[in-house]
Design a protein around this motif. Sequence first.
Motif, PDB file in Angstrom:
ATOM      1  N   TYR A  35      19.224   8.390   0.777  1.00  0.00           N
ATOM      2  CA  TYR A  35      18.536   9.620   1.165  1.00  0.00           C
ATOM      3  C   TYR A  35      17.372   9.303   2.098  1.00  0.00           C
ATOM      4  N   VAL A  36      16.596   8.287   1.754  1.00  0.00           N
ATOM      5  CA  VAL A  36      15.445   7.902   2.576  1.00  0.00           C
ATOM      6  C   VAL A  36      15.914   7.449   3.957  1.00  0.00           C
ATOM      7  N   ALA A  37      16.986   6.680   4.005  1.00  0.00           N
ATOM      8  CA  ALA A  37      17.516   6.221   5.290  1.00  0.00           C
ATOM      9  C   ALA A  37      17.989   7.403   6.139  1.00  0.00           C
ATOM     10  N   ARG A  38      18.672   8.352   5.510  1.00  0.00           N
ATOM     11  CA  ARG A  38      19.171   9.525   6.228  1.00  0.00           C
ATOM     12  C   ARG A  38      18.026  10.361   6.778  1.00  0.00           C
ATOM     13  N   ARG A  39      17.006  10.592   5.959  1.00  0.00           N
ATOM     14  CA  ARG A  39      15.875  11.413   6.408  1.00  0.00           C
ATOM     15  C   ARG A  39      15.050  10.687   7.477  1.00  0.00           C
ATOM     16  N   THR A  40      15.006   9.357   7.410  1.00  0.00           N
ATOM     17  CA  THR A  40      14.288   8.592   8.420  1.00  0.00           C
ATOM     18  C   THR A  40      14.966   8.732   9.776  1.00  0.00           C
ATOM     19  N   THR A  41      16.294   8.713   9.786  1.00  0.00           N
ATOM     20  CA  THR A  41      17.008   8.892  11.050  1.00  0.00           C
ATOM     21  C   THR A  41      16.840  10.306  11.586  1.00  0.00           C
ATOM     22  N   GLU A  42      16.542  11.264  10.701  1.00  0.00           N
ATOM     23  CA  GLU A  42      16.273  12.637  11.144  1.00  0.00           C
ATOM     24  C   GLU A  42      14.881  12.778  11.751  1.00  0.00           C
ATOM     25  N   GLY A  43      14.056  11.746  11.620  1.00  0.00           N
ATOM     26  CA  GLY A  43      12.720  11.773  12.215  1.00  0.00           C
ATOM     27  C   GLY A  43      11.607  12.103  11.250  1.00  0.00           C
ATOM     28  N   LYS A  44      11.890  12.138   9.961  1.00  0.00           N
ATOM     29  CA  LYS A  44      10.852  12.426   8.968  1.00  0.00           C
ATOM     30  C   LYS A  44       9.995  11.179   8.743  1.00  0.00           C
ATOM     31  N   THR A  45       8.724  11.387   8.437  1.00  0.00           N
ATOM     32  CA  THR A  45       7.856  10.264   8.107  1.00  0.00           C
ATOM     33  C   THR A  45       8.055   9.900   6.639  1.00  0.00           C
ATOM     34  N   SER A  46       7.600   8.720   6.269  1.00  0.00           N
ATOM     35  CA  SER A  46       7.769   8.288   4.876  1.00  0.00           C
ATOM     36  C   SER A  46       6.984   9.204   3.933  1.00  0.00           C
ATOM     37  N   ARG A  47       5.869   9.710   4.394  1.00  0.00           N
ATOM     38  CA  ARG A  47       5.068  10.619   3.570  1.00  0.00           C
ATOM     39  C   ARG A  47       5.814  11.930   3.323  1.00  0.00           C
ATOM     40  N   GLU A  48       6.456  12.463   4.359  1.00  0.00           N
ATOM     41  CA  GLU A  48       7.230  13.693   4.203  1.00  0.00           C
ATOM     42  C   GLU A  48       8.429  13.476   3.295  1.00  0.00           C
ATOM     43  N   ILE A  49       9.060  12.312   3.416  1.00  0.00           N
ATOM     44  CA  ILE A  49      10.217  12.001   2.573  1.00  0.00           C
ATOM     45  C   ILE A  49       9.794  11.929   1.110  1.00  0.00           C
ATOM     46  N   LYS A  50       8.681  11.278   0.838  1.00  0.00           N
ATOM     47  CA  LYS A  50       8.191  11.180  -0.539  1.00  0.00           C
ATOM     48  C   LYS A  50       7.819  12.548  -1.088  1.00  0.00           C
ATOM     49  N   ARG A  51       7.296  13.413  -0.238  1.00  0.00           N
ATOM     50  CA  ARG A  51       6.956  14.772  -0.659  1.00  0.00           C
ATOM     51  C   ARG A  51       8.217  15.532  -1.053  1.00  0.00           C
ATOM     52  N   CYS A  52       9.283  15.386  -0.255  1.00  0.00           N
ATOM     53  CA  CYS A  52      10.563  16.037  -0.570  1.00  0.00           C
ATOM     54  C   CYS A  52      11.127  15.505  -1.883  1.00  0.00           C
ATOM     55  N   LEU A  53      11.065  14.194  -2.060  1.00  0.00           N
ATOM     56  CA  LEU A  53      11.579  13.594  -3.291  1.00  0.00           C
ATOM     57  C   LEU A  53      10.786  14.054  -4.507  1.00  0.00           C
ATOM     58  N   ALA A  54       9.471  14.164  -4.378  1.00  0.00           N
ATOM     59  CA  ALA A  54       8.645  14.618  -5.499  1.00  0.00           C
ATOM     60  C   ALA A  54       9.000  16.052  -5.877  1.00  0.00           C
ATOM     61  N   ARG A  55       9.247  16.902  -4.872  1.00  0.00           N
ATOM     62  CA  ARG A  55       9.662  18.276  -5.178  1.00  0.00           C
ATOM     63  C   ARG A  55      11.001  18.285  -5.889  1.00  0.00           C
ATOM     64  N   TYR A  56      11.927  17.430  -5.457  1.00  0.00           N
ATOM     65  CA  TYR A  56      13.238  17.345  -6.089  1.00  0.00           C
ATOM     66  C   TYR A  56      13.100  16.920  -7.551  1.00  0.00           C
ATOM     67  N   VAL A  57      12.286  15.909  -7.807  1.00  0.00           N
ATOM     68  CA  VAL A  57      12.080  15.420  -9.173  1.00  0.00           C
ATOM     69  C   VAL A  57      11.429  16.505 -10.029  1.00  0.00           C
ATOM     70  N   ALA A  58      10.444  17.203  -9.476  1.00  0.00           N
ATOM     71  CA  ALA A  58       9.758  18.259 -10.231  1.00  0.00           C
ATOM     72  C   ALA A  58      10.725  19.387 -10.594  1.00  0.00           C
ATOM     73  N   ARG A  59      11.581  19.781  -9.638  1.00  0.00           N
ATOM     74  CA  ARG A  59      12.568  20.838  -9.926  1.00  0.00           C
ATOM     75  C   ARG A  59      13.549  20.383 -10.990  1.00  0.00           C
ATOM     76  N   ASP A  60      13.976  19.139 -10.907  1.00  0.00           N
ATOM     77  CA  ASP A  60      14.925  18.597 -11.872  1.00  0.00           C
ATOM     78  C   ASP A  60      14.310  18.562 -13.275  1.00  0.00           C
ATOM     79  N   LEU A  61      13.066  18.107 -13.376  1.00  0.00           N
ATOM     80  CA  LEU A  61      12.381  18.067 -14.670  1.00  0.00           C
ATOM     81  C   LEU A  61      12.179  19.464 -15.240  1.00  0.00           C
TER      82      LEU A  61
END
Length: 72
Positions: A35-61
């Motif tokens: 997922y991180v590799a895919r989003r990086t190729t889309e031009g997202k920064t690592s900070r934005e990717i981590k923000r997306c992942l945190a939202r995903y984890v929060a929704r899942d929990l």
Amino acid sequence: MPRYRLNRYGDRQLNNALHTVVQSRIQYQPATRDYVARRTTEGKTSREIKRCLARYVARDLYRLLESGAAAA
């Protein structure tokens, strides 16, 4: 694209826990690495990717907690 934040404050312990979960997923979970590799190729920064992942984890929990409360 500007981000709009509803509340700049919040539960620091919860944010820290989400950050820890995201960091460990990035380090150890192959699906998250992909997922991180895919989003990086889309031009997202690592900070934005981590923000997306945190939202995903929060929704899942939240879904897990809600289903647990319904079963109890």
